[in-house]
Motif scaffolding. Structure first.
Motif, short mmCIF file in Angstrom:
data_model
loop_
_atom_site.label_atom_id
_atom_site.label_comp_id
_atom_site.label_asym_id
_atom_site.label_seq_id
_atom_site.Cartn_x
_atom_site.Cartn_y
_atom_site.Cartn_z
N PRO A 23 0.81 -1.23 0.00
CA PRO A 23 0.00 0.00 0.00
C PRO A 23 0.84 1.28 0.00
N GLU A 57 -8.66 1.76 -5.03
CA GLU A 57 -8.63 1.79 -3.57
C GLU A 57 -10.01 2.06 -2.97
N LEU A 78 -5.82 -3.30 -0.17
CA LEU A 78 -6.86 -3.73 -1.10
C LEU A 78 -7.53 -5.02 -0.68
#
Length: 456
Positions: free
Chosen positions: A150, A367, A439
């Motif tokens: 991320p 996202e 995710l």
């Protein structure tokens, strides 16, 4: 398709085997990333090659005063096939990312092979149609977003895009080589990229494994089907598809704002796709084509780093400012015949800003989407980009038909600058920050958020 417990169990067994084998390759992320970058190079070359050979195409296939306008009409009609692409791309939420990555890469190669072999406008148009179908898919983008950490997601995506952009230098070199072979040999520019694309597709088949995030999501869906006798009870757990994605988009309204913002940002395509015409009176065009990919690549990586360190919205502001500065100076420079070096740098600044805005919109939408609908929702964002790029091209065709000798450069400024400004403002007002989102756990966070809102 009718529910079959045997089919579900069979697919679960396959996913379990993939889940056990994925660690072997996904720990070698650099190797996988290198292959995905090759796929990006083919994607970027296919997207840019027609812009570089625009004047050659017009001279060969559309001679005459209205040649440019006819070419724009044909290329716009070819781009219309992208409407079907979005339904096709959404299938990757059901069948996985890998198979579509392979088919897309080889499909682009086949389109380029046909353009290379074409001796008349019919065969060349068929090649363009095939390329136009596969160009909007960008499955390698979904791969990177789902496998990168991320905190480095936007950076890795920007690096891959930058490497793809530098690959455009190969087109410039090949264009010089093709022209040196004789008259009407410019289409040889497609040969080597087509061969590289075919090789990349084969490499993907043997060495790229399925996205681990997809495997996890798909396994949960199949287990729910077994538990509920084939029924998917919640839209959050749907098996992909455009219809489910549209329902989800209306459920989470921020995705509708992202859709509108994508339209605004994509108006810039009128400059990104037609810079070849804007440079038609410039002496040293190849110098421009060599300089701009390097300037573009450097800035794209910088914007990706800013996105991971300071957030997607701040990076979008930077990208918007760069694209505005780049398009204004480049358009005026092509009109007043600035030196090729300045045109190359400013074109690179504009393309970097434009590409980064679209990249960031895709990152934000990914996202904001669960894995089982991610590719479908990104397909809808692709519809938005097609709408945004279609509007100025239609206006350009109409103006070109009325006045064939009008200058495209000033038209591009008046279309692109307001659209980017409005898009950035809407992004800051209506879209919350998304960076550092995991995710794989996104669906659970969305459910918690929805539950809290209902309690209020």
């Amino acid at each position: 398709m009718a529910y079959s417990e045997a089919n579900v169990l069979k697919e679960l067994n396959k996913l379990e085997k993939k889940s056990k084998s994925k660690n072997k390759w996904y720990h070698l992320f650099i190797f996988s990333f290198f292959i995905l970058c090759l796929a990006y190079v083919i994607d970027e070359i296919a997207s840019s090659v027609n812009s570089i050979v625009q004047t050659d195409i017009v001279k060969t296939f559309y001679p005459g005063e209205q040649g440019t306008t006819i070419y724009l009409i044909v290329s716009t009609l070819c781009s219309g096939i992208a409407f079907f692409t979005f339904f096709y791309k959404a299938l990757s939420d059901r069948f996985g990312r890998k198979i579509f990555l392979i088919v897309n890469t080889i499909g682009l190669s086949i389109g380029m092979f046909i353009c290379f072999l074409s001796k008349n406008v019919v065969f060349y148009t068929i090649g363009m149609l095939i390329m136009s179908f596969f160009m909007p898919c960008h499955i390698q983008e979904v791969y990177i977003l789902e496998t990168a950490s991320p905190g480095r997601r936007a950076l890795f995506l920007s690096i891959a895009k930058a490497i793809g952009t530098i690959g455009i230098v190969l087109v410039s070199a090949l264009h010089d080589w093709a022209i040196s072979l004789g008259n009407n040999t410019w289409n040889y520019v497609f040969l080597i990229p087509a061969c590289i694309g075919l090789l990349t597709g084969i490499i993907c088949f043997f060495f790229i494994k399925e996205s681990p995030v997809f495997i996890e999501s798909r396994t949960k869906i199949l287990k729910e089907k077994l538990k509920n006798n084939g029924v998917i009870k919640k839209i959050d757990n749907a098996e992909g598809g455009i219809i489910h994605a549209i329902k989800y988009m209306f459920k989470y309204k921020v995705l509708l704002w992202i859709f509108l913002i994508a339209i605004m940002f994509s108006v810039s395509a009128v400059g990104a796709l037609n810079f070849g015409f804007m440079l038609s009176d410039v002496q040293d065009q190849n110098l421009v084509f060599i300089i701009y990919p390097f300037a573009c690549a450097f800035l794209q990586i910088t914007i990706g780093l800013v996105a991971d360190l300071f957030g997607r919205k701040k990076a979008s502001l930077l990208a918007g400012i760069l694209s505005l500065i780049g398009i204004v100076i480049f358009s005026l420079g092509s009109f007043f015949k600035f030196p090729a070096a300045i045109l190359g740098i400013t074109l690179g600044i504009f393309i970097a800003g434009y590409n980064s805005l679209l990249n960031l919109i895709n990152v934000i939408s990914s996202e904001k989407s669960p894995t089982n609908l991610r590719s479908s929702i990104m397909s809808l964002i692709g519809v938005a980009t097609s709408i945004g790029s279609f509007i100025p091209i239609v206006l350009l065709i109409i103006i070109g038909a009325i006045s064939p000798n009008f200058n495209i450069s000033l038209f591009v400024i008046f279309m692109v600058a307001p659209a980017i400004l409005i898009g950035v403002i809407l992004l800051f007002i209506f879209v919350p920050e998304t960076y550092h989102v995991s995710l794989s756990s996104l669906k659970d966070k969305l459910k918690i958020k929805t539950k809290k809102q209902s309690q209020k």
